[in-house]
Design a protein around this motif. Structure first.
Motif, mmCIF file in Angstrom:
data_model
loop_
_atom_site.group_PDB
_atom_site.id
_atom_site.type_symbol
_atom_site.label_atom_id
_atom_site.label_comp_id
_atom_site.label_asym_id
_atom_site.label_seq_id
_atom_site.Cartn_x
_atom_site.Cartn_y
_atom_site.Cartn_z
ATOM 1 N N ARG A 52 0.865 -1.181 0.000
ATOM 2 C CA ARG A 52 0.000 0.000 0.000
ATOM 3 C C ARG A 52 0.898 1.226 0.000
ATOM 4 N NH1 ARG A 52 -5.107 0.384 1.192
ATOM 5 N NH2 ARG A 52 -5.135 -1.604 2.294
ATOM 6 N N GLU A 55 -2.343 5.506 -0.276
ATOM 7 C CA GLU A 55 -3.747 5.071 -0.188
ATOM 8 C C GLU A 55 -4.186 4.124 -1.299
ATOM 9 O OE1 GLU A 55 -5.443 5.664 2.581
ATOM 10 O OE2 GLU A 55 -3.686 6.777 3.265
ATOM 11 N N GLN A 56 -3.254 3.531 -2.005
ATOM 12 C CA GLN A 56 -3.591 2.563 -3.046
ATOM 13 C C GLN A 56 -2.786 1.291 -2.842
ATOM 14 O OE1 GLN A 56 -2.925 4.125 -6.946
ATOM 15 N NE2 GLN A 56 -4.360 5.809 -6.726
ATOM 16 N N VAL A 57 -3.428 0.161 -3.126
ATOM 17 C CA VAL A 57 -2.704 -1.102 -3.144
ATOM 18 C C VAL A 57 -2.069 -1.226 -4.520
ATOM 19 C CG1 VAL A 57 -2.887 -3.616 -3.013
ATOM 20 C CG2 VAL A 57 -4.212 -2.177 -1.451
#
Length: 116
Positions: A52, A55-57
């Motif tokens: 991560r 805020e993104q995988v």
């Protein structure tokens, strides 16, 4: 040969980091060995890392660098990798070595002594 100062009771550590390209991984490996911060470094890959970030995988191809060093050189190796690494927040993880070939581990210590 003087024994290195132990870290958590261990005198040798295995350090891992990753890089976004084979060239970057090889540069980190070579630099650590040239500066006598690691006795040996292996580059393997590609691997796929899932993590991560912002805020993104994400899933990215990376190259793994495994370095062996004496425990008393860990702080200097960590600082070197952090400074030389192209990532903003590079992975630098150290795992104590609980045992192994005594001759190899002696070699690790010898190769990580500063040149006199």
């Amino acid at each position: 040969m003087a024994e290195p100062e132990p870290v958590d009771g261990h005198q040798h550590v295995r350090v891992e980091t990753t890089a976004g390209s084979r060239a970057d991984a090889e540069a980190l490996a070579r630099s650590a060995v040239e500066h006598r911060l690691a006795a040996c470094a292996q580059v393997g890959g590609p691997i796929t890392s899932f993590y991560r970030w912002e805020e993104q995988v994400r899933a990215d191809e990376e190259w793994l660098v495994v370095l062996k060093t004496a425990a008393d050189r860990l702080d200097a190796l960590t600082a070197h990798l952090t400074e030389a690494h192209p990532y903003d927040v590079p992975e630098v993880v150290a795992v104590p070595v609980a045992g192994g070939s005594a001759e190899y581990l002696d070699w690790v210590v010898d190769e990580t002594r500063p040149v006199r």
